[in-house]
Design a protein around this motif. Structure first.
Motif, PDB file in Angstrom:
ATOM      1  N   THR A   1       0.810  -1.221   0.000  1.00 32.46           N
ATOM      2  CA  THR A   1       0.000   0.000   0.000  1.00 32.46           C
ATOM      3  C   THR A   1       0.840   1.265   0.000  1.00 32.46           C
ATOM      4  O   THR A   1       0.355   2.348  -0.325  1.00 32.46           O
ATOM      5  N   GLY A   2       2.120   1.133   0.378  1.00 34.63           N
ATOM      6  CA  GLY A   2       2.969   2.315   0.515  1.00 34.63           C
ATOM      7  C   GLY A   2       2.866   2.935   1.895  1.00 34.63           C
ATOM      8  O   GLY A   2       3.430   4.002   2.143  1.00 34.63           O
ATOM      9  N   ALA A   3       2.156   2.264   2.808  1.00 32.94           N
ATOM     10  CA  ALA A   3       2.009   2.787   4.169  1.00 32.94           C
ATOM     11  C   ALA A   3       3.325   2.740   4.940  1.00 32.94           C
ATOM     12  O   ALA A   3       3.459   3.401   5.976  1.00 32.94           O
TER      13      ALA A   3
ATOM     14  N   LYS B   1       5.644  15.624   3.917  1.00 30.48           N
ATOM     15  CA  LYS B   1       4.584  14.635   4.010  1.00 30.48           C
ATOM     16  C   LYS B   1       4.761  13.569   2.933  1.00 30.48           C
ATOM     17  O   LYS B   1       4.874  13.879   1.752  1.00 30.48           O
ATOM     18  N   PRO B   2       4.827  12.284   3.313  1.00 30.72           N
ATOM     19  CA  PRO B   2       5.008  11.222   2.327  1.00 30.72           C
ATOM     20  C   PRO B   2       3.761  11.031   1.476  1.00 30.72           C
ATOM     21  O   PRO B   2       2.687  11.545   1.791  1.00 30.72           O
ATOM     22  N   ALA B   3       3.925  10.274   0.400  1.00 35.15           N
ATOM     23  CA  ALA B   3       2.805  10.034  -0.506  1.00 35.15           C
ATOM     24  C   ALA B   3       1.679   9.305   0.220  1.00 35.15           C
ATOM     25  O   ALA B   3       1.917   8.483   1.098  1.00 35.15           O
ATOM     26  N   LYS B   4       0.460   9.599  -0.162  1.00 32.24           N
ATOM     27  CA  LYS B   4      -0.699   8.968   0.447  1.00 32.24           C
ATOM     28  C   LYS B   4      -0.747   7.491   0.065  1.00 32.24           C
ATOM     29  O   LYS B   4      -0.612   7.140  -1.099  1.00 32.24           O
ATOM     30  N   PRO B   5      -0.941   6.597   1.031  1.00 29.97           N
ATOM     31  CA  PRO B   5      -0.980   5.154   0.717  1.00 29.97           C
ATOM     32  C   PRO B   5      -2.151   4.815  -0.202  1.00 29.97           C
ATOM     33  O   PRO B   5      -3.205   5.448  -0.162  1.00 29.97           O
ATOM     34  N   HIS B   6      -1.930   3.793  -1.012  1.00 30.90           N
ATOM     35  CA  HIS B   6      -2.975   3.267  -1.896  1.00 30.90           C
ATOM     36  C   HIS B   6      -3.521   2.017  -1.215  1.00 30.90           C
ATOM     37  O   HIS B   6      -3.001   0.919  -1.379  1.00 30.90           O
ATOM     38  N   TRP B   7      -4.602   2.179  -0.422  1.00 31.33           N
ATOM     39  CA  TRP B   7      -5.059   1.108   0.441  1.00 31.33           C
ATOM     40  C   TRP B   7      -5.592  -0.095  -0.336  1.00 31.33           C
ATOM     41  O   TRP B   7      -5.393  -1.236   0.074  1.00 31.33           O
ATOM     42  N   LYS B   8      -6.266   0.104  -1.434  1.00 29.41           N
ATOM     43  CA  LYS B   8      -6.791  -1.018  -2.227  1.00 29.41           C
ATOM     44  C   LYS B   8      -5.721  -1.493  -3.208  1.00 29.41           C
ATOM     45  O   LYS B   8      -5.833  -1.345  -4.419  1.00 29.41           O
ATOM     46  N   PHE B   9      -4.656  -2.070  -2.626  1.00 34.66           N
ATOM     47  CA  PHE B   9      -3.504  -2.450  -3.441  1.00 34.66           C
ATOM     48  C   PHE B   9      -3.834  -3.562  -4.427  1.00 34.66           C
ATOM     49  O   PHE B   9      -3.159  -3.727  -5.437  1.00 34.66           O
ATOM     50  N   TRP B  10      -4.889  -4.345  -4.144  1.00 34.74           N
ATOM     51  CA  TRP B  10      -5.242  -5.455  -5.038  1.00 34.74           C
ATOM     52  C   TRP B  10      -5.796  -4.958  -6.372  1.00 34.74           C
ATOM     53  O   TRP B  10      -5.911  -5.723  -7.316  1.00 34.74           O
ATOM     54  N   ASP B  11      -6.150  -3.677  -6.451  1.00 24.72           N
ATOM     55  CA  ASP B  11      -6.625  -3.106  -7.712  1.00 24.72           C
ATOM     56  C   ASP B  11      -5.484  -2.732  -8.647  1.00 24.72           C
ATOM     57  O   ASP B  11      -5.703  -2.443  -9.823  1.00 24.72           O
ATOM     58  N   ASP B  12      -4.271  -2.723  -8.105  1.00 20.19           N
ATOM     59  CA  ASP B  12      -3.091  -2.312  -8.873  1.00 20.19           C
ATOM     60  C   ASP B  12      -2.207  -3.540  -9.089  1.00 20.19           C
ATOM     61  O   ASP B  12      -1.770  -4.184  -8.133  1.00 20.19           O
TER      62      ASP B  12
ATOM     63  N   PHE C   1       3.018  -7.256  -3.098  1.00 19.97           N
ATOM     64  CA  PHE C   1       2.442  -7.972  -1.953  1.00 19.97           C
ATOM     65  C   PHE C   1       2.832  -9.451  -1.994  1.00 19.97           C
ATOM     66  O   PHE C   1       3.302 -10.004  -0.996  1.00 19.97           O
ATOM     67  N   VAL C   2       2.652 -10.071  -3.140  1.00 21.01           N
ATOM     68  CA  VAL C   2       2.962 -11.500  -3.275  1.00 21.01           C
ATOM     69  C   VAL C   2       4.448 -11.746  -3.070  1.00 21.01           C
ATOM     70  O   VAL C   2       4.851 -12.690  -2.376  1.00 21.01           O
ATOM     71  N   GLY C   3       5.279 -10.881  -3.648  1.00 15.30           N
ATOM     72  CA  GLY C   3       6.719 -11.051  -3.508  1.00 15.30           C
ATOM     73  C   GLY C   3       7.179 -10.909  -2.068  1.00 15.30           C
ATOM     74  O   GLY C   3       7.991 -11.706  -1.579  1.00 15.30           O
ATOM     75  N   GLU C   4       6.640  -9.906  -1.369  1.00 14.03           N
ATOM     76  CA  GLU C   4       7.004  -9.696   0.027  1.00 14.03           C
ATOM     77  C   GLU C   4       6.503 -10.851   0.895  1.00 14.03           C
ATOM     78  O   GLU C   4       7.186 -11.297   1.825  1.00 14.03           O
TER      79      GLU C   4
END
Length: 326
Positions: free
Chosen positions: A50-52, A175-186, A193-196
């Motif tokens: 998500t970039g969080a 301020k860091p970039a805003k997280p992309h919470w719905k990461f499964w859409d990207d 996610f899978v790699g980590e």
């Protein structure tokens, strides 16, 4: 994994009767913690996808002093075991969270959790449970602030092994970039996610397999009855002795509760039992193996030193409290 196979081969040759029980111990231990590990790995992978991680890293770097105390409190009250926090710790370190708060979290988390509080209170009493909880928070905070002081003095300049740390540029200020919470859409974020998830899962599988094997061999071959009787006869020296005995003898937070109860029935003082449970919890073999795998030797030795000295200190304080109250 090669080390695990070789170690099992040595067990099979030297003590064939322990081969299958040892292998079974490893399998059962991995199965018992699997739900917690999968959840924590998913959280860690999700934070990265998500970039969080940039947001978390920036927040902790901007408030490092307060973050140590918060990390100690959260660690003591988190539901994750000493192994379950490993992927979360790896994610925090990779996000650029300072080592001080991470050390505080790492020291406090293995000692107790909400469910363990209830079980401990039922077997060993509310007073002992409160003492154990406070011990986790105090040792975590002291360890965290000591780490911050060491780093300010120029130590721990390169504390981590095999972890890419994100400095996020000037994210502690900007301020860091805003997280992309719905990461499964990207697609790219889902790939991250899978790699980590795979990397962290493999890391834990190979190290914890060795850790649980060593733990099983030690606990199966330690004469705890004789050790308990010896500790009970050492008087005040039983407190530091119990802390050091806890390193190889400690199974896990739940298995240690009836063991500590048995040791106290043999005559072990409450202070020594607290040292055994706190020191053994922080320095249990799986936790130490994970710390050593992720950090360089100076950080690892500091972690062990704080765990042992802290567990002795809280045991002595608890013994003093019992003497004054009694």
């Amino acid at each position: 994994m090669l080390a695990f196979v070789l170690l099992m081969a040595v067990v099979g040759i030297a003590t064939p009767q322990q081969f299958w029980p040892s292998l079974s111990f490893v399998g059962n231990s991995l199965a018992d913690i699997a739900p917690f590990l999968l959840l924590s790995i998913a959280i860690a992978a999700g934070v990265k996808a998500t970039g969080a991680d940039q947001l978390i890293g920036a927040a902790f770097r901007a408030n490092a002093g307060k973050a140590v105390m918060v990390a100690a409190l959260v660690g003591a009250l988190s539901p994750f075991c000493s192994c379950g926090v490993v992927p979360l710790i790896a994610a925090l370190l990779a996000a650029g969270v300072p080592l001080g708060p991470v050390m505080a979290f790492w020291l406090a988390s293995p000692v107790i959790d909400p469910e363990m509080m209830l079980v401990t209170a039922g077997v060993l009493g509310v007073e002992f449970t409160v003492a154990k909880t406070l011990s986790a928070i105090v040792i975590g905070a002291v360890g965290g602030y000591a780490t911050v002081a060491i780093q300010k003095a120029g130590g721990f300049s390169d504390p981590l092994r095999g972890i890419e740390v994100s400095t996020c540029g000037t994210s502690a200020i900007t301020k860091p970039a805003k997280p992309h919470w719905k990461f499964w859409d990207d697609k790219d974020r889902m790939k991250d996610f899978v790699g980590e998830f795979r990397r962290t899962g493999w890391f834990l599988l190979k190290w914890l397999s060795i850790a649980f094997l060593l733990e099983g061999l030690m606990t199966n071959n330690l004469p705890m009855d004789n050790i308990g009787q010896t500790l009970a006869g050492l008087g005040l020296w039983s407190i530091p002795a119990a802390a050091f005995v806890g390193v190889p003898a400690y199974l896990n937070g739940y298995a240690a509760i009836p063991l500590a109860d048995t040791l106290m029935q043999m005559g072990l003082s409450k202070g020594a039992a607290l040292s055994f449970m706190v020191g053994g919890g922080i320095t249990c073999i799986p936790a130490m193996v994970a710390v050593k795998a992720m950090t360089r030797l100076p950080v690892f030795l500091t972690y062990v030193a704080i765990a042992l000295t802290g567990s002795v200190a809280v045991g002595l304080l608890y013994a003093l409290w019992g003497g004054v109250i009694g």
